[in-house]
Structures are given as structure tokens and as C-alpha cells.
Design an enzyme around this catalytic site. Structure first.
Site, short mmCIF file in Angstrom:
data_model
loop_
_atom_site.label_atom_id
_atom_site.label_comp_id
_atom_site.label_asym_id
_atom_site.label_seq_id
_atom_site.Cartn_x
_atom_site.Cartn_y
_atom_site.Cartn_z
N ALA A 12 -14.13 -15.78 20.29
CA ALA A 12 -12.71 -15.47 20.15
C ALA A 12 -11.82 -16.62 20.62
O ALA A 12 -12.30 -17.65 21.11
CB ALA A 12 -12.39 -14.19 20.92
N HIS A 13 -10.53 -16.42 20.49
CA HIS A 13 -9.54 -17.45 20.82
C HIS A 13 -9.63 -17.86 22.29
O HIS A 13 -9.82 -17.03 23.18
CB HIS A 13 -8.13 -16.94 20.53
#
Lengths: 345, 345, 345
Positions: free
Chosen positions: C241-242
């Protein structure tokens, strides 16, 4: 790019405490902010550290009380919903590139295409027959769009995405790369041990304002539709089987899997890696914890965790008990011995 | 399109109870069927509701007893295996589009290609050197086929799929979009803390009548092959590591992961999100429950669940006990107190 | 291709026991090796079976003691690190195809491209504006490279891969097919029940000598970067994820999922299907077991398993106790009855 505190205050309707003429030239997280940065602090954890922030300016909640002495603080913008307003300014600083509003020469476009105004169709896009694209639709390179697909206004489909035939995509939808919409459902009839292919005659319907992450797989209905209603958001690597119906504004986090014909209520949240068996329903506003497996219907407004799922609070209790099982077992056996001793008396 | 009851009866070898001249013009699920629909009812749940169905015609099992009074029922077609026959008619109503039996001008085709008759190669397909395609093979847009790949007759590869070099694909195989066949296995040698790349010199072999879902990843063997035998079916987002061997007609549901060198028997079923460690084997006809993790060999004809896996019946028992652990712990502690009291006497 | 034992010994710096003039013409696993094969035996399990091997030659550890009588054995090559040296010879026998060092006519290349020497850009590759490619970079067919991307020397990107704008890819990186780098993170602001899109203004940074498996999804930072440092390796279908930061030489096995802003230490190993919640950190050299869910920080040098995670040894104990819960419950209830009996006395 740069904006003065005054300009920012006007955009986000904020009260300023500090120097209105001060200009910021970037937007940063609270930790990374320096004297040229705008950042935000929406909860106490960060508000407490305001005097330590090196930020040029900080957006804070409307109920934040300005201290008597400003000198120890950065410039302050007081507003409703600091986070939303912060991201509004972030978007201004990162406008993105305008799509080219043209159709690449090497795009392959089938018969009976109906395109709205200002569509952008990039290189190597393949569009089947009878496809309808709304205004300002963007199809990035290597997108495949099958026959009889419709796409609403302002929808953007990222590179290397596959939209199989008959899919209906709404307006202002964003589909990330690698995603496959309209693959066949996983359904077979059994003929002795051999699995015979079932025709999947249905389609996928995606409402307005839906965002679909990268490498999702959304199967078409066996008949009828697999349906993601308005405002649904999915993270990456999510699997949605045939004939699933997901109601408005539900969130499916990364690696979630939803089996065939499941029904998901409004605003439901599936945390990462959770899943749900087929032909079940989960009511509006319910939440499924990470890695949880929903194996029976869930009513509205519940929080469930575990595999099989149970009320989240119960799961929390059990998660504390399970690591103590060895100890509990010891106690059990020691009680057994003590009872034996008592019985022998 | 429309078919009379008489025509349908002939195709599926059915006995008619009702009006043979009646025509239906669509095929629907039991719930959605209206007076123009054909549907089917194969189990009691639906057979009981026959008199409430608005369907134009219903396919029922051969042992269904016609009631004395037809008037309350839709037209009935009595046949062996109603579900299979229903899907046969569904396929007739949804013939799909014939592939174009031509080679797109912008397809890129390497040296020494050997193609059978009537292959369909769509736009932007890339084919490496020494590739052999059987008769009627369909490669949809943006498919990549590496060097030395062979593909059997009647195999269809959907858009945006990647078939790496040396893969051997059988006849009548269907591969859905986004899938990658022949990526390198996840194997390294350790050199102090650094992981050194191992050459993966093997390949992927896929038998006849295999269907592979969307966004699968099937790694090539380190040496030798990763092998999916005839009739294997995989759902979406399935991972199959290097040198795995999957025997005939096994089913791998969505998000299943099989680690390196695992051996899976005939007709084995892996339910959604289940997985298996490397170098293990699971015998013919065994079933692995949803989210289960197989961490040791499983004999044939077993049903296992849980992580680590255990017999499914035991897992069901345990799944009922675990939510009661807080209560059981309380009982345990109360017994302890009661014993203490007794001992003090 | 063939090599004599003498030639091989020279390449891997080995001592020969047997016939130096003997030639082998393939490289095989221990089980599959025949009289024309080179194989290796690095641990006792295989070394014990040396006299049964039909291999033409076997690489063994430097401390292996040659027996008095050679006749019963294949030719032997004694060396440091037999496995590494074996794979060195395997690579020589499987040199792979040289990339074509040319730019396909139908590749689409944006403005301000800066390419190093001997880049290979295959058919239907799309390259945005301001892209910098190092020397000998290989972009296979249908790769998409967005604006402002940089790619270091000797990096290879396999077909149908998507590299979104602003990504920074290091040197000697290998990215497998179907992977998406730089998709938006899964972040929204809430406006009543509606989820409003957050601009993801950050990017993905990938260090040197990283290998990324097939169908990975690596999201860009909200601001700042998502960062895979030098030597990180990921298997297939991994989600990152980010703003995740993964330190050097960490290994993420298939279907692992790492939530936003997590920090992963050096040499950490995540086994298959494990995952980690957001904003947590796991220290250097720690290992996460298969299917485990990390829900709190993990210190360095730990082994954890289970969901939620716990020390691996504890999890092993508990995994043995859980299948006995029905039995333990029975004991508990029988103790209760026995105590009641005692109390009634």
C-alpha cells in the site's frame, strides 16, 4: 506553484491566525513539513505538537482555540474539516496532466462506436463493436473494451485494463491498471468427474463514482448482473464473483474476496484479506475485520471478526484468551489432580 | 431468438407436460423468470415453488411426478440432469461472437511461426519465435506469447494475458485476462544477506480442457515443469508456484495459493483463499475448506479446514467451542476457587 | 551444449574426484539426473544417496570426504556452496535470449525521452513524456511507462506491466508481468457517507537489485514515496500500500499484503498469505509465518505466527492444543460434575 495564506484561506473558507501574506510552495505530511509547507492537524495527537512543527502553515479544526501568544506557533488556518480542506489544496498543487482529448491513430475501434465529446483514446487501445463512450472518457494505453460496452461521462480507465463485452460502466468511475471486468464466473456443471463449462450470459454493471483498484477481478453474472452500485470503492487485488451485489459506498480493502451471489449492504467495510462465502448477505453499515471469513448472514450495523466470523468484541476477548491456552490447560490438569486427591480422601 | 417447447424438448431429450407449441424467448434464473422465460428447478427447494413460478417453462428432474392438475403449473420439461440441460439451452441463446479467423495487420509475429487453420489473432498481439498454434486458436488483443510456446487446437486466450517462453498449452483451454503463465519461480540462493537470482530453466505445461481464471500467476519450474493436467479449473487471482503438479479435474477457487513443488491429486477442491505449503502432497478427491492452510500431507478422500488444517468435522466442533472460550475460562476459574474451598475444609 | 568436468571445475573452483574428461550436456535436479546430467547434493539427505544417483556428475560441499572406492559413485566436484555453484552452471546452460537492443517501430515514445545505450523497447510499448531509461534497459511488449519515470541500468520489465507516472526504478531490477507500480493508494476523506477521492501526489521508489513478482500492486505514496530498498524480492500477487517502506533484502512471499505506511526492516521475511496492518513496524531479521496477521509492532529478530500474531513457538503450542479443545472441554465439564459431587457430600 505558490499560494499565500490569504489565498488559501479564501479557497477553504478559513480564519487566519498569523501572517496572511506568507506564501507556501508545497503541501506535506505533518512530519515532513518545513517552513515552505502547508500541512494539517485534525486530531489532538498532532494539535499538541503544533509548537514543535516547522511547517509554514497548518490547517486546524474550527474549534481550535488560538493561544494568547502566537509567536511559538506556525501560521494557522482554522476551518471546518481540516483533512478535506487540506486535500483540496493538495489537489491544487498537483493538478495532474490533462488528457489529450484525441484518438490515437493506432487505436483499434470497432463498428458502430458512439463517442461523446472530448474523449481521449490512447495508443493500442482496442474497442469492440457497438461501444458507447460518454463525454470526456479517458482510455489509457493498452486498454481492451469488448463489444457492447457502455462507459459514462468522465470515467477514466488506466493502462492495461480489460473490460469484457456487455459491461456497463457509470459516470466518473476510475479503474486502475491490470483490472479485469467481466471475466466468466467460476461455475461448472458436473458430468461424472469432469467439470463442464457453463456459459456466463450475464454482465457487470458499475455505478457512478466508483473507484476500482489495481488487479481486481470482477466476474460477469451467470445471467443478470454483478453489480457495484454508486460510490463503491475497492482497493487492489480484490475478487468479486458472479452475481455479487454491492450496495452504495461500500469499501472493499486489498485482497478481499467475495463469493458468488453475495449481497453487501450500504457503507459496509471489508478490511484487508477478509472474505465472504457465496449466497450470503451482510446488512448496511456493518464492518468485517481483517482476515475475517464471513460464513453466515450478518445483520446491519454489526462489527465482525475471525474465521468463522463472530462479534468483534467477542473476537477481541478470544484473541486474548487463545495465547493463554497452554496456561489454562495446565490449570485444568492441575485441578484434575487436585480433585483426584480430594476424591481419594 | 425463440424456441418452442417442442424444439427444446428435442434438444435436451425431455418429456413435455403442457403446451408444446408455446415459445420461450429467453433463459432466466428461477427468481427472475417471467412468462417468456425458460428456467430450471433441480432440487426440492425450487420444485416446491413451481406453482408460484411465473416462468413460461421449467426444466425438472426425470423423477418429478406430474400432478393431476396441470393448470396451476408452468409448462414442464422432464429430463435427466436439468441443470446441465438448462445450461445447454442457455448456450444456444447466447452463442457468443464468432472469432474473426484472421490475423490483425498490427500483430507482431516472430520467426518460424506454425499456425493451424482458422486461427484468430487480434490487434497488438505479440508472438515470439518458434511458436506453434493449433487450429482455431484465438489470441485476443494485447496477448503476449513468448518464444517456443505451443498452443493446442481450440484454445482461447483472452485480452491482456501473458504466456512466457517455452509454455505448453493444451487443446480447448480457456485463459482469462490478466493471467501470467511462466513467470519465474520465487527462488534465490543466499550469499550472506543478499538473495541471488536463480535461473528458472523450466516451463509451464497446461493440459487439455483446462480453464484458468483472471489474474492468475503460474510460475515456471526451476527445472522441469509446473503442470496443470487435463480438466483442471482455477478461479481468479490464484497463485501456483514453480514445479507444482495439479492432477486431473482439480478445482482451485479464488485467491488460492499453492507453494513450490506441491502435488495436488485428482478432483481435489481448494475453497476460496485456502493455501498449501511447498513440497507437500494432497491425495485424490480431498477437499480443503475456505481460508484453510495445509501445512502437512493430506491423504486421499479427506476434508480438511483450519490453519493449520485438521479434519473438517473437528474444525466445525472447534469453531463452536472457540466463541465459548471466555465462558469456559470462567468455569475453569470458578472450579479452581471451589476446589480451594474444598481443600481448605 | 556440453561441458567437461574439467571445464566445470574451473568455473566453480572445484576439486574433481573422477574422470575430468567426462562431459555433461544438461543440468538436472537430483531426482531427475541421468548419466548426462550435472546435479548437486548440499545436505546429508542427498549426500547419503550419492551411490544411488545415476547422475554423470554431482557437486558436493567442500567438507565432503571422498570415499576410498570411487567406482560406486558418480563423478564428484567438491566446492564451497554447491547450490550457488550449481545454479551458476545452470545459468550457463540456459543463457536466455539476448534482448534485441532496438526500438520497435510501433512503440509510442513521448517527449524529452533520454535513453542510455543498447536499450530494447519491444512492440506496443508506451512511454510517456520526460522518461529516462538507463543503459541496456529492456521493456518487453505492451509495457506502459508513465510520464517522468526513471529506470536504472540493466533493468528488465516483462510484458503487460504498468509503471505509472513519477516512479523511480533502480538498476538491475526485474519486474514480472501484470504488475502495477504507482496505482493510487486506497485513501478517501469522508463527507457524510460519501468517500471523496484523495489526490495521491507521491510516487513509488524501487532500489537496485529488486525483483518484483507477477501481478503485484504497489501503490504510490499519498505524498512522499512508497519505497522498496535495494535487494527486496517479492513473489506473485503481493499488495504493497501507499507509503510503505521495505528495507533492504526483505522477502515477501506470494499473496502477502502490507497496509499503508507500514515499515518493514532489513531481511524480514513474510511467508505466503501473511499480512500487516497499517502504520506498524517490524524490526530487522524478523519472520512472519504463513497466513499470519501482524496487528501490532514486532521487534527485530522475532518469529511470529497466527492472527493476531504471537511468538511462533507459542503459536506452535497453541496449534497443538486447539484440536484438543473438545477433549479439554469434556474434562472441564467432568471436573465440574465431580466437584459438585464432592460439594454435596
Amino acid at each position: 506553484m505558490q499560494l499565500s495564506i490569504k489565498e488559501i484561506a479564501k479557497i477553504i473558507n478559513a480564519q487566519v491566525f498569523g501572517d496572511e501574506t506568507f506564501t507556501i510552495n508545497k503541501v506535506s505530511s505533518f512530519e515532513d513539513a518545513d517552513e515552505l509547507s502547508l500541512t494539517f492537524a485534525s486530531d489532538l495527537k498532532f494539535l499538541k505538537k503544533l509548537d514543535k512543527s516547522r511547517a509554514g502553515a497548518v490547517i486546524v479544526p474550527i474549534n481550535y482555540e488560538f493561544p494568547a501568544n502566537k509567536t511559538i506557533l506556525p501560521n494557522i488556518l482554522r476551518t471546518e474539516n481540516p483533512k478535506n480542506n487540506f486535500f483540496k489544496i493538495l489537489a491544487i498543487f498537483n493538478p495532474g496532466k490533462n488528457p489529450n482529448k484525441s484518438i490515437a491513430k493506432n487505436a483499434c475501434i470497432g463498428a458502430n462506436a458512439e463517442f461523446g465529446q472530448d474523449v481521449s483514446i490512447y495508443s493500442n487501445v482496442y474497442i469492440g463493436d457497438n461501444v458507447k463512450l460518454g463525454h470526456r472518457v479517458v482510455l489509457m494505453p493498452n486498454v481492451f473494451v469488448g463489444d457492447d460496452v457502455t462507459v459514462g461521462n468522465d470515467t477514466v480507465i488506466k493502462p492495461n485494463t480489460t473490460i469484457m463485452e456487455k459491461s456497463e460502466i457509470g459516470c466518473s468511475v476510475l479503474i486502475h491498471s491490470g483490472t479485469v471486468i467481466g471475466s466468466d464466473g467460476f461455475g461448472f456443471t458436473q458430468n461424472s468427474q469432469v467439470h463442464e463449462k457453463i456459459i456466463h450470459a450475464g454482465f457487470v454493471c458499475i455505478g457512478d463514482n466508483v473507484e476500482i483498484g489495481a488487479c481486481n477481478t470482477i466476474d460477469r453474472g451467470t445471467f443478470g448482473k454483478t453489480w457495484l452500485k454508486n460510490g463503491v470503492k475497492t482497493d487492489n487485488l480484490v475478487h468479486i464473483a458472479h452475481n455479487v451485489i454491492i450496495d452504495e459506498n461500500a469499501l472493499l480493502t486489498a485482497q478481499v474476496g467475495i463469493a458468488g451471489s453475495a449481497k453487501i449492504g450500504k457503507n459496509v467495510i471489508f478490511a484487508g484479506k477478509s472474505g465472504m462465502s457465496g449466497h450470503l448477505s451482510i446488512g448496511d453499515n456493518s464492518i468485517v475485520g481483517p482476515c475475517a471469513g464471513v460464513l453466515a448472514d450478518v445483520p446491519p450495523n454489526e462489527i465482525v471478526s475471525g474465521m468463522p466470523h463472530m462479534p468483534h468484541k467477542l473476537w477481541l476477548k478470544i484473541s486474548r484468551i487463545i495465547p493463554r491456552l497452554p496456561e489454562l490447560r495446565k490449570i485444568l490438569f492441575s485441578l484434575e489432580r487436585r480433585i483426584e486427591k480430594i476424591e481419594k480422601k
